[in-house]
Motif scaffolding. Structure first.
Motif, PDB file in Angstrom:
ATOM      1  N   CYS A 517       0.811  -1.226   0.000  1.00 25.85           N
ATOM      2  CA  CYS A 517       0.000   0.000   0.000  1.00 25.85           C
ATOM      3  C   CYS A 517       0.843   1.274   0.000  1.00 25.85           C
ATOM      4  O   CYS A 517       0.302   2.369   0.212  1.00 25.85           O
ATOM      5  N   TRP A 518       2.126   1.156  -0.221  1.00 22.87           N
ATOM      6  CA  TRP A 518       3.008   2.310  -0.270  1.00 22.87           C
ATOM      7  C   TRP A 518       3.878   2.195  -1.518  1.00 22.87           C
ATOM      8  O   TRP A 518       4.100   1.098  -2.033  1.00 22.87           O
ATOM      9  N   PRO A 519       4.375   3.294  -2.047  1.00 25.83           N
ATOM     10  CA  PRO A 519       5.251   3.209  -3.222  1.00 25.83           C
ATOM     11  C   PRO A 519       6.523   2.434  -2.886  1.00 25.83           C
ATOM     12  O   PRO A 519       6.891   2.299  -1.716  1.00 25.83           O
ATOM     13  N   TRP A 520       7.175   1.951  -3.907  1.00 30.38           N
ATOM     14  CA  TRP A 520       8.420   1.174  -3.734  1.00 30.38           C
ATOM     15  C   TRP A 520       9.460   1.818  -4.643  1.00 30.38           C
ATOM     16  O   TRP A 520       9.495   1.571  -5.837  1.00 30.38           O
ATOM     17  N   SER A 521      10.275   2.652  -4.060  1.00 26.77           N
ATOM     18  CA  SER A 521      11.198   3.472  -4.822  1.00 26.77           C
ATOM     19  C   SER A 521      12.517   2.763  -5.090  1.00 26.77           C
ATOM     20  O   SER A 521      12.922   1.862  -4.336  1.00 26.77           O
ATOM     21  N   ASN A 522      13.191   3.192  -6.155  1.00 27.10           N
ATOM     22  CA  ASN A 522      14.561   2.763  -6.370  1.00 27.10           C
ATOM     23  C   ASN A 522      15.440   3.351  -5.278  1.00 27.10           C
ATOM     24  O   ASN A 522      15.112   4.398  -4.694  1.00 27.10           O
ATOM     25  N   PRO A 523      16.575   2.732  -4.969  1.00 26.69           N
ATOM     26  CA  PRO A 523      17.462   3.295  -3.945  1.00 26.69           C
ATOM     27  C   PRO A 523      17.934   4.690  -4.332  1.00 26.69           C
ATOM     28  O   PRO A 523      18.076   5.022  -5.521  1.00 26.69           O
ATOM     29  N   ASN A 524      18.160   5.498  -3.333  1.00 27.66           N
ATOM     30  CA  ASN A 524      18.728   6.823  -3.525  1.00 27.66           C
ATOM     31  C   ASN A 524      20.235   6.693  -3.302  1.00 27.66           C
ATOM     32  O   ASN A 524      20.729   6.837  -2.184  1.00 27.66           O
ATOM     33  N   VAL A 529      14.970   4.141   0.372  1.00 27.81           N
ATOM     34  CA  VAL A 529      14.020   5.218   0.624  1.00 27.81           C
ATOM     35  C   VAL A 529      12.969   4.732   1.620  1.00 27.81           C
ATOM     36  O   VAL A 529      12.433   3.630   1.493  1.00 27.81           O
ATOM     37  N   ASN A 530      12.657   5.545   2.616  1.00 24.90           N
ATOM     38  CA  ASN A 530      11.660   5.186   3.634  1.00 24.90           C
ATOM     39  C   ASN A 530      10.246   5.360   3.070  1.00 24.90           C
ATOM     40  O   ASN A 530       9.530   6.314   3.388  1.00 24.90           O
ATOM     41  N   ASP A 531       9.835   4.409   2.249  1.00 25.54           N
ATOM     42  CA  ASP A 531       8.540   4.507   1.575  1.00 25.54           C
ATOM     43  C   ASP A 531       7.364   4.175   2.485  1.00 25.54           C
ATOM     44  O   ASP A 531       6.274   4.738   2.329  1.00 25.54           O
ATOM     45  N   VAL A 532       7.534   3.245   3.406  1.00 21.57           N
ATOM     46  CA  VAL A 532       6.431   2.819   4.264  1.00 21.57           C
ATOM     47  C   VAL A 532       6.312   3.814   5.403  1.00 21.57           C
ATOM     48  O   VAL A 532       7.122   3.834   6.331  1.00 21.57           O
ATOM     49  N   ARG A 533       5.270   4.639   5.356  1.00 13.74           N
ATOM     50  CA  ARG A 533       5.110   5.729   6.322  1.00 13.74           C
ATOM     51  C   ARG A 533       3.753   5.614   7.016  1.00 13.74           C
ATOM     52  O   ARG A 533       2.719   5.592   6.368  1.00 13.74           O
ATOM     53  N   ILE A 534       3.814   5.549   8.342  1.00 10.50           N
ATOM     54  CA  ILE A 534       2.603   5.512   9.164  1.00 10.50           C
ATOM     55  C   ILE A 534       2.803   6.523  10.280  1.00 10.50           C
ATOM     56  O   ILE A 534       3.566   6.284  11.221  1.00 10.50           O
ATOM     57  N   TRP A 541      11.059  -0.413   2.263  1.00  7.28           N
ATOM     58  CA  TRP A 541      10.792  -1.770   1.796  1.00  7.28           C
ATOM     59  C   TRP A 541      12.120  -2.521   1.678  1.00  7.28           C
ATOM     60  O   TRP A 541      13.194  -1.920   1.681  1.00  7.28           O
ATOM     61  N   ASN A 542      12.028  -3.839   1.505  1.00  8.99           N
ATOM     62  CA  ASN A 542      13.247  -4.586   1.158  1.00  8.99           C
ATOM     63  C   ASN A 542      13.785  -4.085  -0.181  1.00  8.99           C
ATOM     64  O   ASN A 542      13.077  -3.428  -0.957  1.00  8.99           O
ATOM     65  N   VAL A 543      15.034  -4.401  -0.455  1.00  8.76           N
ATOM     66  CA  VAL A 543      15.687  -3.915  -1.677  1.00  8.76           C
ATOM     67  C   VAL A 543      14.916  -4.393  -2.904  1.00  8.76           C
ATOM     68  O   VAL A 543      14.468  -5.540  -2.969  1.00  8.76           O
ATOM     69  N   PRO A 545      14.262  -5.751  -6.649  1.00 15.47           N
ATOM     70  CA  PRO A 545      15.025  -6.640  -7.535  1.00 15.47           C
ATOM     71  C   PRO A 545      15.882  -5.820  -8.508  1.00 15.47           C
ATOM     72  O   PRO A 545      15.541  -4.681  -8.864  1.00 15.47           O
ATOM     73  N   GLN A 546      16.979  -6.397  -8.907  1.00 17.57           N
ATOM     74  CA  GLN A 546      17.939  -5.756  -9.819  1.00 17.57           C
ATOM     75  C   GLN A 546      18.709  -4.600  -9.169  1.00 17.57           C
ATOM     76  O   GLN A 546      19.421  -3.863  -9.850  1.00 17.57           O
ATOM     77  N   HIS A 547      18.538  -4.423  -7.847  1.00 17.36           N
ATOM     78  CA  HIS A 547      19.299  -3.388  -7.154  1.00 17.36           C
ATOM     79  C   HIS A 547      20.077  -4.017  -6.008  1.00 17.36           C
ATOM     80  O   HIS A 547      19.676  -5.049  -5.460  1.00 17.36           O
ATOM     81  N   GLU A 548      21.171  -3.370  -5.631  1.00 19.25           N
ATOM     82  CA  GLU A 548      21.933  -3.785  -4.462  1.00 19.25           C
ATOM     83  C   GLU A 548      22.267  -2.548  -3.637  1.00 19.25           C
ATOM     84  O   GLU A 548      22.558  -1.482  -4.185  1.00 19.25           O
TER      85      GLU A 548
END
Length: 686
Positions: A517-524, A529-534, A541-543, A545-548
């Motif tokens: 229910c929250w966006p899933w951003s590429n790493p900065n 990125v702290n996408d899960v905000r309450i 989110w966890n990393v 795919p295709q990113h490290e």
């Protein structure tokens, strides 16, 4: 367990008094069953308590063994299975703790399935074969020795017997063909004297209280997970201990492989009793499709990995395919991680050959794979077309399952009808069965009914399905603990996180997941990125795919790498895996309204739901996704809902809470509070 009393204490309780049809013991057990398990005892349970337990109690008393403690329905660690009776006492001559596991059967006649000597018809009229009672108690004993440390500290402490006290030898003669061991002997009505002889060889007349306390009150070893058996695939005795329906399914498949060997040229010699496979291979060589269906934690992946492992130990190769990227890459990582110097490239090639994806068989030659084990088959897609498919073949509407049927000499599918989580995932037992029959294959569907997750609580599994409206009943009901697992509600995401981190610091595996229910951003850069905000709380989110990212595991390894506790997992990284403590954040895509939980697709950020996907498909996927998330926990689950009305409903339904306690004189820490916390939580020390 339901009850523990000495044989002397049970003696006065095994007779019927007055007009009751039940013994005093049965009346007591019926009340305990209702209180502990929250449901009435079955007719089979009641009949066993009335008719079978008295046979054992009288045998003990006849031999002067009134001090032996009798544990009724002894729960096996981490699973829903239970031993009918465990007798606890002192060994003659040494005084060491001594135990006898007894499986009670009231049958009078029995026959063995000609195609599977561990599958038997015990005359219950259910139309379904059961595991051979000798093999059943053998597996129970093996399982107890594996998970109960006390049984490993004493030489040969445990013996197992199956007692068919109503049956004559001649009426169950076929059952004696199965090899007996110290963990599994068969006794009938003709053998009562011999059964009593076993009792006197195992026990003295001294009290069995010490032995009973050591068995029931001791800690358990942590549950071996599917990744553990993958790491030990080449170790004799390193696999998972299969029980009940798992054993029948495993044996049916492996024996079918043996009988099919002359036709398929699969040279398998796997079996402990090959001559017992009476049925000849069908002359037509018609391909057979195996489907194993089971809920979360029912042992599907255990059966899959044990099949592959057993074949590997015998020098034969079976391919394990999946639609889960995280599962496949984790298995590949485990295999390459065992490479010695100079072997890495070879191991990597082997891992890519042994662990593959469903869409890897588009161009496979017919029967090019001897045994193809399709785990997580609920993730089968309608077809294998994706964005990388060449344009000239994108119009090929061939079902993905047909590619798998064709590629394998022996195709095996393991699935859960309630775990497909994308709109194009179609894997159900009925879909595969109809497709196979339409294409001329023979099919068998086996159900795995037990559970090795949530402390072995089948009650929890049913409660989750009812909560989410996945079963025949959609009214959520209050959670009533059966003592097998902990279910609690956190007051805030901060409290949930603190609780999960404390469990991880104690050595438990622990993770937090959330609805998508929250966006899933590429790493900065090198930061997530702290996408899960309450509110004021925010986490990444966890990393992707295709990113490290430094100091965080790749997405495929989030569930198994200890650093995964620092991120919030999604359903795609959590599916298939399990961890001791399971924190689940229910997002605004699942709301409690008008007396039930309803889906709000507008709150979902899952890109798979974009476009013209029908509402009912999206609803199915979201409910199934929460079904996956809520069933990852082995020891306990902690819930928090973002929507206040939904959270209030969770509070109403679930009595368990999180509170600050001073434990064993140590500094205060957050603990799960509530009645009947499971032994795996109460006593675990790591």
């Amino acid at each position: 367990m339901l009850l523990q009393l000495s044989a002397a204490e049970l003696g006065p309780l095994i007779d019927v008094e007055g007009e009751s049809e039940d013994t005093q013991l049965t009346q007591k057990l019926r009340a305990l069953h209702q209180d502990i398990k929250g449901r009435p005892a079955s007719p089979g349970d009641i009949a066993s308590w009335n008719n079978s337990i008295p046979v054992v109690v009288r045998a003990l008393l006849a031999r002067g063994l009134g001090g032996v403690e009798v544990q009724i329905e002894f729960d096996l660690p981490h699973t829903s299975s239970a031993v009918d009776l465990v007798l606890c006492g002192q060994r003659p001559g040494t005084g060491e703790d001594s135990y006898l596991a007894v499986e009670l059967k009231q049958v009078r006649h029995a026959s063995v399935d000609p195609e599977c000597p561990v599958a038997v018809d015990l005359g219950y009229g259910e139309g379904k074969n059961k595991l051979h009672p000798v093999r059943q108690v053998q597996r129970y004993c093996d399982y107890m020795k594996r998970y109960i440390p006390h049984l490993q500290r004493i030489e040969d402490p445990l013996t197992g017997v199956a007692l068919l006290h109503n049956a004559r030898d001649e009426h169950v003669a076929a059952l004696f063909d199965l090899h007996e061991t110290a963990h599994g002997w068969l006794y009938t009505l003709d053998d009562i004297d011999r059964f009593e002889g076993i009792l006197t060889s195992k026990f003295t007349d001294a009290s069995g209280g010490r032995a009973a306390k050591a068995l029931a009150g001791g800690r358990w070893y942590p549950l071996r997970k599917v990744t553990d058996v993958a790491r030990q695939r080449s170790v004799t005795g390193g696999g998972l201990t299969l029980l009940d329906e798992q054993v029948v399914a495993f044996d049916r498949i492996t024996r079918r492989l043996e009988r099919a060997a002359p036709l398929s040229r699969v040279g398998l010699e796997l079996f402990y009793d090959a001559e017992a496979a009476h049925a000849a291979a069908p002359a037509s060589g018609r391909k057979h499709v195996y489907i194993l269906r089971g809920g979360p934690g029912s042992g599907k992946s255990a059966v899959a990995l044990e099949l592959q492992r057993e074949l590997g130990l015998k020098g034969h190769e079976a391919v394990l395919a999946s639609g889960s990227h995280a599962y496949t890459e984790t298995l590949r990582e485990i295999m390459t991680g065992s490479a010695r110097r100079g072997q890495l490239a070879e191991k990597r090639r082997a891992s890519c050959r042994l662990y593959r994806y469903f869409n890897s068989f588009t161009d496979a030659s017919p029967d090019s794979v001897d045994v193809l084990i399709c785990d997580e088959a609920h993730r089968l897609r309608r077809n294998s077309t994706d964005r990388w498919t060449p344009r000239e073949v994108r119009d090929d509407d061939r079902p993905q399952a047909i590619e798998l049927f064709r590629a394998a000499k022996v195709p095996i599918f393991l699935l859960d009808d309630h775990q497909s989580i994308r709109p194009d995932e179609v894997g159900t037992a009925e879909y595969l069965r109809e497709l196979a029959l339409d294409h001329g294959y023979s099919v068998s569907v086996e159900d795995l009914e037990g559970t090795f997750r949530a402390g072995g609580s089948k009650q929890y599994q049913g409660w989750v399905q009812q909560l989410l409206g996945l079963g025949t009943v959609s009214d959520p009901v209050g959670w009533r603990s059966d003592g097998r697992m902990a279910l609690t509600v956190a007051d805030s995401p901060e409290q949930m996180e603190q609780f999960i981190l404390e469990r991880a610091s104690e050595g438990a595996t622990a993770r937090i997941t959330a609805g998508f229910c929250w966006p899933w951003s590429n790493p900065n850069g090198d930061e997530l990125v702290n996408d899960v905000r309450i509110g004021e709380w925010h986490r990444p989110w966890n990393v992707k795919p295709q990113h490290e990212v430094p100091n965080a595991p790749k997405s495929d390894l989030w569930s198994t790498d200890r650093r995964g506790v620092g991120q919030i997992g999604c359903v795609y990284t959590a599916q298939t895996f399990e961890y001791d403590w399971n924190g689940v954040i229910i997002g605004p895509d699942l709301l409690f309204r008008d007396g039930m939980f309803r889906v709000d697709r507008s709150a979902s950020r899952d890109p798979g739901f974009r476009g013209g996907i029908e509402d009912q498909v999206v609803e199915r996927c979201i409910r199934n996704a929460y079904h996956v998330l809520l069933t990852r926990g082995v020891v306990g689950t902690v819930l928090y809902a973002v929507d206040q009305d939904t959270h209030n409903e969770l509070r109403r339904l679930i009595p368990g809470t999180i509170g600050m306690q001073n434990v064993d004189g140590a500094r205060p820490r957050l603990t799960a509070e509530g009645s009947q916390l499971p032994p795996a939580y109460r006593t675990r020390r790591r």
